[in-house]
Write a protein that holds these residues in place. Structure first.
Motif, mmCIF file in Angstrom:
data_model
loop_
_atom_site.group_PDB
_atom_site.id
_atom_site.type_symbol
_atom_site.label_atom_id
_atom_site.label_comp_id
_atom_site.label_asym_id
_atom_site.label_seq_id
_atom_site.Cartn_x
_atom_site.Cartn_y
_atom_site.Cartn_z
ATOM 1 N N PRO A 81 0.837 -1.210 0.000
ATOM 2 C CA PRO A 81 0.000 0.000 0.000
ATOM 3 C C PRO A 81 0.867 1.252 0.000
ATOM 4 O O PRO A 81 1.930 1.286 0.628
ATOM 5 N N LEU A 82 0.379 2.274 -0.701
ATOM 6 C CA LEU A 82 1.131 3.534 -0.740
ATOM 7 C C LEU A 82 0.891 4.318 0.540
ATOM 8 O O LEU A 82 -0.193 4.256 1.124
ATOM 9 N N ALA A 83 1.918 5.057 0.947
ATOM 10 C CA ALA A 83 1.754 5.952 2.086
ATOM 11 C C ALA A 83 0.879 7.128 1.651
ATOM 12 O O ALA A 83 0.859 7.488 0.477
ATOM 13 N N LEU A 105 -10.376 0.266 -0.486
ATOM 14 C CA LEU A 105 -9.093 -0.423 -0.508
ATOM 15 C C LEU A 105 -7.991 0.580 -0.786
ATOM 16 O O LEU A 105 -8.188 1.527 -1.540
ATOM 17 N N PRO A 106 -6.845 0.383 -0.169
ATOM 18 C CA PRO A 106 -5.751 1.333 -0.399
ATOM 19 C C PRO A 106 -5.208 1.187 -1.817
ATOM 20 O O PRO A 106 -5.291 0.117 -2.418
ATOM 21 N N THR A 107 -4.672 2.279 -2.333
ATOM 22 C CA THR A 107 -3.942 2.206 -3.605
ATOM 23 C C THR A 107 -2.610 1.527 -3.315
ATOM 24 O O THR A 107 -1.948 1.840 -2.335
ATOM 25 N N VAL A 108 -2.261 0.565 -4.184
ATOM 26 C CA VAL A 108 -1.041 -0.198 -3.915
ATOM 27 C C VAL A 108 -0.065 -0.087 -5.082
ATOM 28 O O VAL A 108 -0.461 0.175 -6.226
ATOM 29 N N CYS A 117 5.900 3.816 0.052
ATOM 30 C CA CYS A 117 4.938 2.843 0.567
ATOM 31 C C CYS A 117 4.823 2.959 2.075
ATOM 32 O O CYS A 117 5.742 3.438 2.756
ATOM 33 N N GLU A 118 3.708 2.481 2.569
ATOM 34 C CA GLU A 118 3.448 2.494 4.004
ATOM 35 C C GLU A 118 4.464 1.609 4.721
ATOM 36 O O GLU A 118 4.764 0.508 4.259
ATOM 37 N N GLY A 119 4.951 2.063 5.817
ATOM 38 C CA GLY A 119 5.780 1.235 6.679
ATOM 39 C C GLY A 119 7.202 1.037 6.190
ATOM 40 O O GLY A 119 7.898 0.169 6.699
#
Lengths: 425, 497
Positions: free
Chosen positions: A5-7, A69-72, A105-107
């Motif tokens: 997932p994108l931040a 849903l998150p954009t990935v 990206c997230e994380g």
């Protein structure tokens, strides 16, 4: 396939970065500064795609809740040998570039271990197809160089006798031997298939039918119910095939027909309910089985123009991503789908929300030409970065070049075989 | 769904006839100057229908509209946008499309004499006349349109007696339309190549080879209170603006006759017989029209020149795989032929028949046919003149016209996947020997070769082909049914639904 997932708020910046990797719209510069794909010798194809949830709007028409849903970001490649080795090589050669990408990206932080992070975000492939199992990038490039030398030097005067054909063959063998000795051509002998790989393949070959055999009595008993469930759904599932937006279509087309091969990435929601979820899972197991053990040398049923293809579940099996690398134009690819393997497409994709109406799982569906063409374009997603290790070469070329090499190395050919071999040049 | 009879009185004659008695023709490209006057003219202009006339009429007028034309007439946007996406986006406006169609290099729209930029025609008026009747007819029509339209361009044509400028008999391969509607309307695999083609492949509003219908505007009948339009066959509650109409592609192709014959001549060292053979191999037919796959070039008098396929020549030894007519119409069935029985069928369908796979790179020709209605222009150049560099210095070529119900699956597919493709049927380093642009591919491979497989040994290859045909202009049009034309000319087609 890596999915992350994108931040928040990072999408525009990611897209801008991805554009810098390309030489022409959507096609990677093989030596770009971020991910110099060409440095990874075992990599055939790779792509980076941003996937959003725009098509989830179709769930509204079914009257079921639409989870946001998150954009990935999705990153995938097709390579020779174990994927983890190639991934490690990629991290070693382009770790900095990978960090620049995944920082969106997230994380993913400054301290994150890239390789571990990538492995953690890897999603299992539900089914994958390889046109010719075991044909390596190195082999493809060496055989292409061989073909060029032979085609340029062979005499094109008519061949009137078998002796003449044999003499031509022998002369070309000498020529190639000379080129190899001079270091201008390389013909690396094929590496033996690792034992572990062979064992795994045989285990898979046996395990799937075994499970099928165990399940068979239940399937037979349940078959009237399963048929009833299928047919009632097929007659009532809504078809959602509006025309795609002209601007969306243009965004896809600008990426196409630059090389002899093209890319295709599509996403769609699986129809709600356990029946479809289990059906598509089982069918993908069977397709994966067929691709691994049956369709391994040059064709997927009647289609001979797909290099690699794969199906991946995401979002807890509520969505499927399909990707492929194919030869020829998009219109030709779609016409092959309709005219040659509509039944095969229907098997899997009729479990997707909105697919044109099928009958008995394989009839109708993709044969409804206009609806199918609109559906597949509407579900297609632009591939932001696409890499192919051997531009200009089609599968027909690869197979022909392989035969050229086999024939060159074979001194025991019959007269008819020698003539057929010369025709390949 | 009941099978309705064909409404010949509503169909423009061009879909049924080539107007071959009317050897004189001229095409006018118009742009709307005064909308109301333009509508008034379109509402009443006599357009020849597909009803047969004996004796043939002195003159015939046919009419087609581009997307810009519909917009200039004030047709509502939702109606315009319900035509097929290719018609709506038009020809020569989109770089992706130009790349696909081979409209690059010297063919690029920026070099076109018409069809790009400000020179997009709104209305195409096609005038056909018996010998000697055209001038007065054209003068009369031009006088009628003068207040309503600007004449963007006049495209005169020449009667070359059925022979295209390079010297080959043209227009032999045409699909036969199923006017009686005997062909079953269902989606069924065809085991053999057949020239008979469903009406819906050419006429909008009729079922096609898939048993389906291609894009055209279907309207709420309230928008047609005078009931000018027929009802849709597949959706009887809606009025069908496309019914009895077709999409029309017009492209002006300049042919370098001198360049063609001088190149061929140089390849064979000036030998006249070999020159004929090489030229015939490139075209796939002799100059008399005899398919090279059926003969070695001897005139087969009285034979049907359209009754053949390439099944007995899968290697291309008799007719090269890349020959122009083989690319344009590969004449194959839905499935490669094989032994009888279910097992053989299954093997071929699942791809397990290696021999069938070899013949399966190109398939299902029936979905990619076109009705060709082109006319030559300029002064004919004989081969002797071409070789000696004499004859008319003015342009000569073809106003290519084709009709079909799907621009994407017919014209664009044939042009891109077959003619312009550098990989057609597994070939390499070549595109169409007549139409190719010879632009190298993105990876730098040449496309200017032509290969001729030989019975023994490697192919014979001709290299360094120059470009022989240049696109000078082009546009997509809608050739409406006559009632649809009147509807479009009425004010009812305006405004929102």
């Amino acid at each position: 396939m890596l999915v992350a997932p994108l931040a928040a708020g990072r999408e525009a910046s990611l897209r801008a970065l991805l554009v810098t990797m390309n030489a022409t719209p959507g096609t990677a510069d093989p030596c770009n500064a971020v991910l110099p794909f060409a440095a990874i010798e075992r990599l055939h194809f790779a792509r980076l795609v941003v996937l959003d949830d725009a098509l989830q709007v179709d769930l509204d028409t079914l009257g079921i809740p639409r989870p946001r849903l998150p954009t990935v970001l999705s990153f995938m490649g097709d390579c020779d040998g174990p994927a983890h080795e190639v991934l490690a090589e990629l991290v070693q050669r382009a770790g900095e570039g990978l960090r620049r990408i995944f920082a969106h990206c997230e994380g993913f932080g400054a301290e994150t271990d890239v390789l571990a992070w990538m492995q953690a975000h890897d999603r299992p492939i539900a089914a994958s197809y390889v046109n010719w199992v075991g044909r390596t990038v190195r082999q493809i490039k060496e055989e292409s160089a061989l073909q060029r030398v032979l085609s340029a030097s062979v005499s094109r005067a008519p061949v009137n006798s078998a002796e003449q054909a044999r003499a031509l063959h022998a002369g070309l063998r000498d020529l190639v031997n000379g080129e190899v000795r001079a270091g201008r051509l390389r013909l690396t002998p094929p590496e033996p298939t690792p034992l572990a790989w062979q064992v795994a393949k045989i285990a898979h070959l046996l395990a799937v039918p075994l499970v099928g055999l165990l399940a068979l009595p239940f399937l037979i008993v349940l078959s009237p119910l399963l048929v009833y469930l299928l047919r009632t759904r097929e007659s009532s599932d809504p078809e959602i095939c509006p025309r795609p937006q002209a601007s969306a279509l243009a965004e896809l087309q600008v990426l196409e027909d630059i090389d002899v091969s093209n890319q295709y990435t599509a996403i769609g929601a699986v129809k709600p309910g356990l029946f479809r979820r289990w059906l598509v899972s089982a069918l993908l197991v069977l397709i994966d089985y067929a691709c691994r053990h049956v369709f391994t040398c040059g064709f997927l049923a009647r289609v001979q123009t797909i290099h690699f293809a794969r199906w991946v579940f995401i979002d807890d099996k509520t969505r499927v991503v399909f990707t492929s690398n194919y030869d020829g134009s998009h219109q030709g690819y779609m016409d092959d789908f309709i005219n040659k393997v509509a039944w095969g497409l229907n098997l899997v994709f009729s479990n997707g929300v909105g697919w044109p109406r099928t009958r008995w799982l394989i009839l109708g569906g993709a044969r409804i030409e206009q609806d199918f063409k609109r559906y597949q374009r509407r579900h297609q997603v632009p591939t932001q970065v696409w890499y192919k290790a051997y531009p200009g070469l089609s599968l027909h070329d690869l197979t022909r070049n392989q035969r050229i090499r086999e024939g060159l190395e074979n001194t025991q050919m019959s007269d008819a075989q020698t003539l057929a071999w010369l025709r390949l040049l | 769904m009941s099978t309705r009879t064909v409404e010949f009185d509503d169909i423009q004659g061009l879909l049924r006839f080539g107007y071959k008695h009317q050897t004189q023709a001229s095409f006018l490209l118009l742009q709307v100057k005064e909308r109301e006057a333009a509508r008034a003219w379109l509402a009443s202009v006599p357009v020849s229908s597909a009803i047969t006339a004996d004796p043939p009429p002195d003159t015939a007028l046919q009419l087609a509209l581009s997307r810009d034309g519909l917009q200039a007439l004030g047709v509502a946007d939702d109606i315009v946008n319900a035509f097929s996406p290719e018609f709506v986006s038009g020809l020569g406006r989109d770089a992706s499309q130009s790349r696909r169609l081979g409209d690059v290099g010297a063919n690029a729209p920026e070099h076109w004499q018409w069809g790009a930029g400000q020179r997009v025609p709104h209305v195409l008026v096609m005038l056909y006349a018996l010998p000697g009747r055209l001038a007065a007819f054209q003068q009369a029509v031009e006088a009628q349109v003068a207040s309503a339209f600007d004449i963007l361009l006049r495209l005169p044509t020449s009667d070359m007696d059925g022979i295209e400028p390079f010297g080959f008999v043209d227009g032999i391969s045409q699909p036969r339309l199923d006017w009686e509607r005997t062909r079953a309307v269902r989606d069924q695999e065809q085991a053999a190549y057949d020239n008979l083609s469903c009406l819906g492949e050419y006429l909008l509003g009729y079922p096609n080879e898939y048993g389906g219908f291609t894009d055209r505007p279907l309207l709420d009948p309230q928008r047609d209170p005078q009931a000018l339009l027929p009802r849709a066959e597949d959706r009887p509650a809606e009025a069908d603006l496309g019914r009895n109409g077709s999409y029309l592609v017009l492209r002006q192709l300049r042919q370098d006759v001198h360049g063609f014959w001088q190149f061929v001549n140089a390849q064979v060292g000036g030998d006249a017989a070999q020159r004929e053979r090489l030229a015939a191999a490139m075209v796939g037919r002799t100059r008399q029209g005899v398919p090279v796959v059926t003969s070695n070039g001897d005139a087969d008098a009285g034979k049907d020149l359209n009754a053949f396929d390439y099944q007995a020549d899968t290697q291309g030894v008799r007719c090269p795989l890349g020959a122009h007519v083989r690319r344009a119409n590969p004449r194959n069935a839905d499935l490669p032929s094989g032994g009888p029985g279910l097992v053989s069928w299954l093997k071929r369908t699942l791809g397990f028949d290696a021999q069938a796979r070899e013949r399966d790179r190109v398939a299902s020709t029936r979905f990619h046919r076109m009705l060709r209605r082109g006319r030559e222009y300029g002064a004919a150049v004989s081969i002797d003149q071409a070789l000696s560099g004499t004859g008319s210095a003015s342009d000569t070529g073809l106003h290519f016209i084709c009709l079909g119900a799907s621009l994407a699956r017919q014209f664009e597919f044939v042009q891109s996947a077959w003619l312009a493709s550098t990989r057609f049927d597994g070939l390499r380093n070549e595109s169409d020997p007549l139409l190719g642009t010879r632009e190298p591919t993105a990876d730098g491979s040449p496309t200017n070769e032509f290969s001729m497989p030989q019975p023994g040994g490697p192919d014979r290859r001709v290299c360094g082909l120059p470009q022989f045909v240049t696109v000078l202009g082009g546009a997509y049009f809608f050739l409406p049914g006559i009632r649809a034309l009147r509807y479009l000319a009425s004010t009812r087609s305006q405004g929102s639904p």
